[in-house]
Design an enzyme around this catalytic site. Sequence first.
Site, PDB file in Angstrom:
ATOM      1  N   SER A 107       0.830  -1.210   0.000  1.00  0.00           N
ATOM      2  CA  SER A 107       0.000   0.000   0.000  1.00  0.00           C
ATOM      3  C   SER A 107       0.862   1.258   0.000  1.00  0.00           C
ATOM      4  O   SER A 107       1.928   1.293   0.624  1.00  0.00           O
ATOM      5  CB  SER A 107      -0.883  -0.016   1.255  1.00  0.00           C
ATOM      6  OG  SER A 107      -1.499   1.246   1.439  1.00  0.00           O
ATOM      7  N   TYR A 130      -2.163   5.517  -4.282  1.00  0.00           N
ATOM      8  CA  TYR A 130      -3.199   6.520  -4.026  1.00  0.00           C
ATOM      9  C   TYR A 130      -2.728   7.808  -4.669  1.00  0.00           C
ATOM     10  O   TYR A 130      -1.539   8.142  -4.598  1.00  0.00           O
ATOM     11  CB  TYR A 130      -3.359   6.770  -2.524  1.00  0.00           C
ATOM     12  CG  TYR A 130      -4.225   5.763  -1.820  1.00  0.00           C
ATOM     13  CD1 TYR A 130      -5.487   5.443  -2.302  1.00  0.00           C
ATOM     14  CD2 TYR A 130      -3.780   5.149  -0.660  1.00  0.00           C
ATOM     15  CE1 TYR A 130      -6.285   4.515  -1.639  1.00  0.00           C
ATOM     16  CE2 TYR A 130      -4.582   4.222   0.005  1.00  0.00           C
ATOM     17  CZ  TYR A 130      -5.820   3.919  -0.500  1.00  0.00           C
ATOM     18  OH  TYR A 130      -6.607   3.012   0.149  1.00  0.00           O
ATOM     19  N   THR A 156      -5.727   2.619  -7.043  1.00  0.00           N
ATOM     20  CA  THR A 156      -7.012   2.588  -6.336  1.00  0.00           C
ATOM     21  C   THR A 156      -7.848   3.794  -6.747  1.00  0.00           C
ATOM     22  O   THR A 156      -7.397   4.933  -6.654  1.00  0.00           O
ATOM     23  CB  THR A 156      -6.779   2.591  -4.807  1.00  0.00           C
ATOM     24  OG1 THR A 156      -6.044   1.421  -4.466  1.00  0.00           O
ATOM     25  CG2 THR A 156      -8.104   2.594  -4.055  1.00  0.00           C
ATOM     26  N   LYS A 252      -8.295  -0.688  -9.228  1.00  0.00           N
ATOM     27  CA  LYS A 252      -8.983  -1.263  -8.068  1.00  0.00           C
ATOM     28  C   LYS A 252     -10.122  -0.354  -7.618  1.00  0.00           C
ATOM     29  O   LYS A 252      -9.952   0.860  -7.535  1.00  0.00           O
ATOM     30  CB  LYS A 252      -7.972  -1.441  -6.924  1.00  0.00           C
ATOM     31  CG  LYS A 252      -8.542  -1.983  -5.640  1.00  0.00           C
ATOM     32  CD  LYS A 252      -7.421  -2.371  -4.686  1.00  0.00           C
ATOM     33  CE  LYS A 252      -7.964  -2.909  -3.384  1.00  0.00           C
ATOM     34  NZ  LYS A 252      -8.487  -1.848  -2.507  1.00  0.00           N
ATOM     35  N   HIS A 276     -13.758  -1.722  -1.392  1.00  0.00           N
ATOM     36  CA  HIS A 276     -12.752  -1.351  -0.388  1.00  0.00           C
ATOM     37  C   HIS A 276     -13.045  -2.026   0.958  1.00  0.00           C
ATOM     38  O   HIS A 276     -12.916  -1.423   2.023  1.00  0.00           O
ATOM     39  CB  HIS A 276     -12.708   0.172  -0.226  1.00  0.00           C
ATOM     40  CG  HIS A 276     -11.339   0.723   0.040  1.00  0.00           C
ATOM     41  ND1 HIS A 276     -10.587   1.375  -0.901  1.00  0.00           N
ATOM     42  CD2 HIS A 276     -10.575   0.695   1.158  1.00  0.00           C
ATOM     43  CE1 HIS A 276      -9.430   1.742  -0.367  1.00  0.00           C
ATOM     44  NE2 HIS A 276      -9.405   1.330   0.889  1.00  0.00           N
TER      45      HIS A 276
HETATM   46  C1  GLV Z   1      -7.248   2.816   3.311  1.00  0.00           C
HETATM   47  O1  GLV Z   1      -6.888   2.134   2.415  1.00  0.00           O
HETATM   48  C2  GLV Z   1      -8.274   2.424   4.203  1.00  0.00           C
HETATM   49  O2  GLV Z   1      -9.228   1.777   3.784  1.00  0.00           O
HETATM   50  O3  GLV Z   1      -8.152   2.787   5.378  1.00  0.00           O
END
Ligand code: GLV
Length: 379
Positions: A107, A130, A156, A252, A276
């Site tokens: 991530s 991100y 994402t 994603k 998510h």
């Molecule tokens: C970030 O990816 C979250 O969902 O906190």
Amino acid sequence: MPVITCIEDLRVLAKRRVPRMFYDYVDAGSWTESTYRNNSLDLASIKLRQRVAVDMDRRTLATRMIGENVSMPVALAPVGLTGMQHGDGEIHAARAAEKFGVPFVLSTMSICSIEDVAANTSRPFWFQLYVMRDRDFIGRLIDRAKAAGCSALVLTLDLQILGQRHKDLKNGLSTPPKPTLRNIANMATKPRWCWSMLQTRRRSFGNIVGHASGVGDMSSLSQWTAQQFDPTLNWDDVAWIKERWGGKLILKGIMDPEDAMLAVRSGADALIVSNHGGRQLDGAPSSIAALPAIVDAVGGDIEVWVDGGIRSGQDVIRALALGARGTLIGRAFVYGLGALGEAGVTKALQLIANELDLTMAFCGLRDVNAVDGSILFRN
Ligand code: GLV
């Protein structure tokens, strides 16, 4: 030490061993958590068709995801703050994935940096991006992933803004945690976690701190996200990112066939049907419910994968039967990490592989690549 036979056992152990704010960060959805719950509930409601008296010998789970060989169609999803579940958590998880032969996705919001993970693994991992307002920083982040040999970029698309997670606000989630009486009292009951954290200096966002200019107070994650993440992100940016990256691109957070068609048009190599983990739009359908229409619309044009709610090999085979060509697990491996470090991630992967293998056999198949809708029980 309890005998671990399922992901739920790892969750229970992680809850005991990880400080409350970090356990809650993972085991939470947004607002009422209805989408979070439905991800698992909808998977569990899918019934499988049992076959008997077929040759079940010599089975294989090996397949490919975006052309990469995988020992089973399960990747470790990007999870922010993984390194706060266990000291150097991302490195431990990446190593477990590498040994098991499945992809690991780091991530942007990891604790260990891209360079830390690259230095401690020997096979390419994937990097999740991100997009923040500071495009220079994003450009450099993409370049760093390239320089580290990452073999795919996972962009994402569903977190330009952050869904409200009540627990994080109530716990005052921050990294490192603030030295309040409440936090200190809670951490004092987690000696294994404290020990693992004392072994490392990595306790903040390794990809960001020291790399992004003007990053102010990161102590409130929700405020920081609101300030830094780019709410204007759109398909032109996807084109720019694809160009700058120049390698395999995975999108994603797709939940709608129209967006899936735009994903195909963008030239991406795969898309992930994902809400998510129920952490963003509360009230969205489960990702398994959204999957079939997306497979119908674009399954012939792009690899369609799914995440959300997968806690077993049975869930993996359900997703494959509904047309996914790959799956990702987030909480399932993070519970393993919080419970037992690298060994716990390995345990989570072993459990899921074993469940997938036996379930496939009970459905009368020997090769995971042959799984399709014919293994579903229909009234
Ligand atoms: C970030 O990816 C979250 O969902 O906190």
